[in-house]
Design a protein around this motif. Sequence first.
Motif, short mmCIF file in Angstrom:
data_model
loop_
_atom_site.label_atom_id
_atom_site.label_comp_id
_atom_site.label_asym_id
_atom_site.label_seq_id
_atom_site.Cartn_x
_atom_site.Cartn_y
_atom_site.Cartn_z
N ILE A 43 0.92 -1.30 0.03
CA ILE A 43 0.05 -0.06 0.14
C ILE A 43 0.84 1.23 -0.05
O ILE A 43 2.02 1.24 0.76
N SER A 44 0.33 2.26 -0.84
CA SER A 44 1.32 3.55 -0.86
C SER A 44 1.00 4.26 0.34
O SER A 44 -0.04 4.35 0.99
N SER A 45 2.07 5.13 0.85
CA SER A 45 1.79 5.81 1.99
C SER A 45 3.10 6.89 2.07
O SER A 45 4.12 6.55 1.56
N LYS A 46 2.43 8.25 2.19
CA LYS A 46 3.28 9.46 2.24
C LYS A 46 4.39 9.38 3.52
O LYS A 46 5.30 9.79 3.76
N TYR A 47 3.90 8.29 4.56
CA TYR A 47 4.67 8.07 5.60
C TYR A 47 5.61 6.93 5.59
O TYR A 47 6.13 6.59 6.60
N LEU B 99 8.82 4.66 4.77
CA LEU B 99 10.05 4.80 4.59
C LEU B 99 10.78 4.94 3.21
O LEU B 99 11.57 5.70 2.96
N MET B 100 9.90 4.21 2.40
CA MET B 100 10.11 4.00 0.94
C MET B 100 10.26 5.53 0.27
O MET B 100 10.44 5.76 -0.83
N THR C 125 1.16 -0.67 -5.03
CA THR C 125 2.07 -0.25 -5.98
C THR C 125 3.33 -1.39 -5.62
O THR C 125 3.42 -2.22 -4.73
N LEU C 126 4.40 -1.42 -6.80
CA LEU C 126 5.54 -2.14 -6.68
C LEU C 126 6.82 -1.08 -6.65
O LEU C 126 6.68 -0.30 -7.25
N ALA D 284 6.28 3.72 -1.33
CA ALA D 284 6.20 5.13 -1.49
C ALA D 284 4.90 5.61 -2.16
O ALA D 284 4.37 4.62 -2.95
N SER D 285 4.48 6.70 -1.94
CA SER D 285 3.42 7.27 -2.46
C SER D 285 3.59 8.05 -3.97
O SER D 285 4.75 8.45 -3.99
#
Length: 302
Positions: free
Chosen positions: A54-58, A60-61, A82-83, A301-302
């Motif tokens: 799952i994408s997240s702005k928080y 580490l990626m 996402t990949l 990463a988002s």
Amino acid sequence: MLSEVFYWLFNMSISASVVGIIVLLLGKIKKLPRRLVHILWVIPFLRMWIPVGISSKYSLMTLVSKFTTKTVVVYEGALDYTLTNYIMAADKYFPITYKVNLLDNLFNIASTVWIIVAVGLMIGFSMLYVITKSELKDASLLRDNIYVSGKINSPAIYGVFCPKIIIPKGYEQRDLNYILAHESAHIQRKDNLWRIVAFISASIHWFNPFVWLFLKKFLEETELACDEQVLADCDEDEKKAYALALVDCAESMNVFVSPFGGAKIRVRIDRILSYKKLSIISVASFIVFAIAIGYVLLTNAS
């Protein structure tokens, strides 16, 4: 097809390395309970197996993506899946179309070498496991699920689905209370099953040197976490007796068992003697901490 699998596996291995190093550093914090650190080691192993996140702005990626990496969207909706793509060697990804033919050839060759070595390692580990079990078939029953064998030098759990506690010949006359408490904790925690999963993971990602370091630390933390589980029900005198029982046992060298005398004895003795029971507030705080760390390290990463 095989080269595409290896392409994404290589990316997963990089993700596992990044989060594994973070877990390795967190494990250096002595105040963190070993049972919590042991659970945190699940995160890099999940990264080795699950390509989609799952994408997240928080995440580490998201921080890593500012320097290198590309996010490939698999599904867009309320939650984006996402990949994580560190290699960025292709123009298209479904199916993969490499930027130059040289990369196509390189991944074809690399994927063939990867699968041959991975299968070879898993066959080797399987043979070692079968040989170990066959050598202990003549172990004699002491009581319940406790057996005695002259072919081992340290008490340990053997087997996964029907685990047996096997003690060395001559241990029958000893006080087995702490040994059995430790081995019973291993059985409750399904540690032999997680050991096998960890070895399969390392076999699949054999090309990544960090994975073998993570495997070593995971096995060490398994013993420390098991010690903690036993100590949770011990008073001060029992804690010292448990430490003495540990010193009295030789170290086992078999990678497929959970040995009472495994891991570094000096480290375990230090942890045992310095162990303090956690308050309810501490337990709650560590649970929140683990959830937060898991969210940051498992999302993309988002």
